[in-house]
Design a protein around this motif. Structure first.
Motif, mmCIF file in Angstrom:
data_model
loop_
_atom_site.group_PDB
_atom_site.id
_atom_site.type_symbol
_atom_site.label_atom_id
_atom_site.label_comp_id
_atom_site.label_asym_id
_atom_site.label_seq_id
_atom_site.Cartn_x
_atom_site.Cartn_y
_atom_site.Cartn_z
ATOM 1 N N ALA A 15 -1.669 -0.249 93.308
ATOM 2 C CA ALA A 15 -3.395 -0.172 93.941
ATOM 3 C C ALA A 15 -3.986 0.510 92.806
ATOM 4 O O ALA A 15 -5.044 -0.055 92.348
ATOM 5 N N GLU A 34 -2.504 10.868 87.632
ATOM 6 C CA GLU A 34 -1.105 10.527 88.048
ATOM 7 C C GLU A 34 -0.288 11.554 87.883
ATOM 8 O O GLU A 34 -0.189 12.088 86.892
ATOM 9 N N GLY A 47 3.798 3.983 89.812
ATOM 10 C CA GLY A 47 4.059 4.291 91.180
ATOM 11 C C GLY A 47 5.468 4.079 91.766
ATOM 12 O O GLY A 47 6.376 3.844 91.223
ATOM 13 N N THR A 48 5.254 3.934 93.291
ATOM 14 C CA THR A 48 6.639 3.701 93.888
ATOM 15 C C THR A 48 7.192 2.344 93.322
ATOM 16 O O THR A 48 8.315 2.217 92.992
ATOM 17 N N CYS A 54 9.748 -2.091 94.121
ATOM 18 C CA CYS A 54 10.012 -3.587 94.001
ATOM 19 C C CYS A 54 10.713 -3.761 92.909
ATOM 20 O O CYS A 54 11.763 -4.508 92.989
ATOM 21 N N LYS A 58 14.776 -5.235 93.095
ATOM 22 C CA LYS A 58 14.655 -6.652 92.716
ATOM 23 C C LYS A 58 15.810 -6.922 91.353
ATOM 24 O O LYS A 58 16.575 -7.755 91.474
ATOM 25 N N GLY A 122 -3.943 15.099 91.542
ATOM 26 C CA GLY A 122 -5.551 15.383 91.741
ATOM 27 C C GLY A 122 -5.650 15.626 93.282
ATOM 28 O O GLY A 122 -5.032 15.269 94.239
ATOM 29 N N THR A 151 -2.984 7.072 96.499
ATOM 30 C CA THR A 151 -1.987 7.842 96.256
ATOM 31 C C THR A 151 -0.590 7.604 97.157
ATOM 32 O O THR A 151 0.345 8.027 97.097
ATOM 33 N N GLY A 152 -0.673 6.162 97.746
ATOM 34 C CA GLY A 152 0.757 5.531 97.985
ATOM 35 C C GLY A 152 1.285 6.188 99.263
ATOM 36 O O GLY A 152 0.623 6.907 99.992
ATOM 37 N N ASP A 319 -1.047 1.761 99.906
ATOM 38 C CA ASP A 319 -0.246 2.063 101.087
ATOM 39 C C ASP A 319 -0.924 3.042 101.752
ATOM 40 O O ASP A 319 -0.875 3.416 103.028
ATOM 41 N N MET A 325 2.400 -2.482 103.821
ATOM 42 C CA MET A 325 2.713 -1.744 102.622
ATOM 43 C C MET A 325 3.334 -2.582 101.597
ATOM 44 O O MET A 325 4.594 -2.655 101.247
ATOM 45 N N LEU A 326 2.554 -3.344 100.870
ATOM 46 C CA LEU A 326 3.095 -4.117 99.745
ATOM 47 C C LEU A 326 2.189 -3.938 98.539
ATOM 48 O O LEU A 326 0.937 -3.926 98.569
ATOM 49 N N ALA A 327 2.827 -4.413 97.333
ATOM 50 C CA ALA A 327 2.121 -3.905 95.984
ATOM 51 C C ALA A 327 1.047 -4.991 96.004
ATOM 52 O O ALA A 327 -0.141 -4.481 95.466
#
Ligand code: FAD
Ligand code: NAD
Length: 475
Positions: A15, A34, A47-48, A54, A58, A122, A151-152, A319, A325-327
């Motif tokens: 995001a 970050e 990020g995550t 993901c 995968k 931050g 910030t997810g 998120d 909650m999807l990229a």
């Protein structure tokens, strides 16, 4: 002012980093704060999703699928391999290398677009200021024209099964096992549990999944979730529904998990236990009290349909604002917000967000489930087509599952599409596009699809809405 930017983004997951790049493309001076430190102890972007979500999941799914095919599918093709060896360390090294390449790629994109990467944590202050605390504890303040919070999320923790980073782990731990656990317990049979459970099952673990609710994969179309449960059980995933974990204890090298279901109290013993019961927003200490940022009752940043928070010039995406909650949902919100800040028309269609679960068979959907259409009293028609009647699926040993479409009974507009089967993750995109363009099932039925392809199953499902499928007996 040296530390002044048009836009400051906090968080560089899909995001935040996408928002930052689009802001820079639109001519806005942009900094992205970050705090992530990767496994090598280095600051990292992505990020995550890129670091522990993901991409690594995968990658392992792909590797473990090869093992499954070698063992269970190749013999059917007349191919046998003697002395097959699986080197988990090499598999993990490949995964880490791919993560490194992709996170490094984001750093290169930042550089190329002129996005300033500010390393540290931050915190939103009042008056569009962001305080940054670097990894040595030094603080600095950035002044922004606009601010994007991205910030997810992080895993939800369970009191009954506290993670210890070794025997009881969250999804990140479950991505990093260096040996195949003999017996793996998983709390939560949701998306992560099923994907990572599949990885370790294919690599040889006995997998027991404890799911609190009685309904399997509640957000999925019921016809699809029933088929999925049947397929996963056939693969040997031991999925126990209605199982509430009451406590855990460690003894020797095993974890004992106590749980309750309708038949009473039970216990299982496992080598590793993975907890994946959902994710919660990263909003702890995100904003100073005087900033007055509004959160909802579950801790998500409160936003309107254009991701505006209660504070003028402060947006939130991904998120941290809830919803799927999807990229890709977070990235699209990031683009929308960047365009709004740049004075352009930013918009996003939340009705056409695709979902994919990367199990085997894969599960993918867009739009409404049949149960939702019923609940909402919408008059619809259904067309479905089984992969068992699709030549390409048979050639691939993937003749499992189906494509199911639902169209408005009056206008024929496609309202929902659900796929369980081979390459569902790719096939769903045709339906996302169709819905985005407001296509009817007839539009799809009249579109020429190449032969032999899996896409023919989508075509036939569209034909079936009118009872016109060619390779199926229409009832
Ligand atoms: P995140 O990716 O969580 O990024 C937030 C960033 O903000 C992090 O880098 C964090 O360090 C940083 N941050 C937080 N607080 C601060 C602060 N105060 N200061 C500075 N930085 C801060 N989604 C899919 O669409 N497809 C998949 O296949 C998929 N697989 C997944 C598999 C797993 C195992 C997991 C855990 C998730 C998966 N997801 C998948 C979900 C996906 O990862 C998230 O939806 C996505 O990463 C959310 O993006 P985001 O940018 O909102 O947040
Ligand atoms: P989830 O919401 O998909 O599944 C969590 C499961 O845990 C649910 O079935 C829930 O009923 C169950 N649960 C909750 N509390 C429990 C308890 N105390 N005991 C037993 N079961 C319990 O969440 P997740 O699997 O942790 O994944 C989090 C999110 O990450 C997903 O919702 C998804 O948005 C995202 N994700 C997406 C993908 C993908 O797109 N392929 C892959 C992984 C993760």
């Amino acid at each position: 002012m040296a530390n002044s930017y048009d836009v400051v983004v906090i968080g560089a997951g899909p995001a935040g980093y996408v928002a930052a790049i689009r802001c820079a493309q639109l001519g806005l001076s942009t900094a992205c704060v970050e705090e992530w430190i990767n496994q090598m102890g280095e600051p990292a972007l992505g990020g995550t999703c890129l670091n522990v979500g993901c991409i690594p999941s995968k990658t392992l799914l792909e590797s473990s699928e090869h093992v499954h095919r070698l063992h269970d599918v190749f013999p059917n093709h007349g191919i046998s391999v003697k002395g097959l060896k699986v080197d988990i360390k090499q598999m993990q090294a490949r995964k880490d290398d791919i993560v490194g390449q992709l996170t490094g790629g984001i750093a290169a994109l930042f550089k190329a677009n002129g996005v300033v990467w500010v390393k540290g944590r931050g915190r939103l202050l009042a008056n569009k200021q962001v305080e940054v605390t670097d990894h040595n504890g030094k603080t600095d303040t950035l002044q922004a024209g606009d601010i994007i919070l991205a910030t997810g999320s992080r895993p939800v923790e369970l009191d009954a099964a506290r993670t210890d980073g070794d025997m009881i782990v969250d999804s990140t731990g479950g991505l990093n096992f260096t040996e195949v656990p003999k017996r793996l317990g998983i709390i939560g049979a949701g998306v992560i549990g099923l994907e990572l459970g599949s990885v370790w099952k294919r690599l040889g673990s006995e997998v027991v999944m404890l799911e609190a609710v009685d309904q399997f994969l509640a957000p999925v179309d019921e016809q699809v979730s029933k088929e999925a449960l049947r397929q996963f059980k056939k693969q040997g995933l031991d999925i126990r529904l209605g199982a509430r974990v009451t406590g855990t204890s460690k003894g020797g090298k095993l974890v004992t998990v106590n749980y309750k279901d309708k038949d009473g109290d039970h216990a299982i013993r496992v080598d590793k236990l993975m907890v994946c019961v959902g994710r919660r927003p990263c909003t702890d200490n995100l904003a100073a009290l005087e900033a007055d940022l509004l959160l909802d009752e579950r801790g998500f940043v409160h936003v309107d349909h254009q991701c505006r928070t209660n504070l003028p010039g402060v947006y939130a995406v991904g998120d941290v604002v809830g919803g799927p909650m999807l990229a890709h949902k977070g990235s699209e919100e990031g683009i929308m917000v960047a365009e709004i800040i740049a004075g352009e028309h930013g918009a996003m269609n939340y009705d056409t967000i695709p979902w994919v679960i990367y199990t085997n068979p894969e599960i993918a959907w867009v739009g409404k489930t049949e149960q939702a259409l019923k609940t909402e009293g919408i008059d619809y028609r259904v067309g479905s087509f089984p992969f068992a009647a699709n030549g390409r699926a048979k050639a691939m040993d993937g003749a499992v599952g189906m494509v199911k479409l639902m169209a408005d009974a009056r206008t024929d507009a496609i309202l929902g599409a659900h796929i369980i089967g081979p390459m569902a993750s790719e096939l769903i995109q045709e339906l996302v596009l169709a819905m985005e363009f407001g296509a009817s099932s007839e539009d799809l039925a009249r579109t020429i699809h190449g032969h032999p392809t899996l896409y023919e199953a989508v075509h036939e499902a569209a034909l079936a809405v009118e009872g016109m499928a060619i390779h199926k007996i229409n009832k």
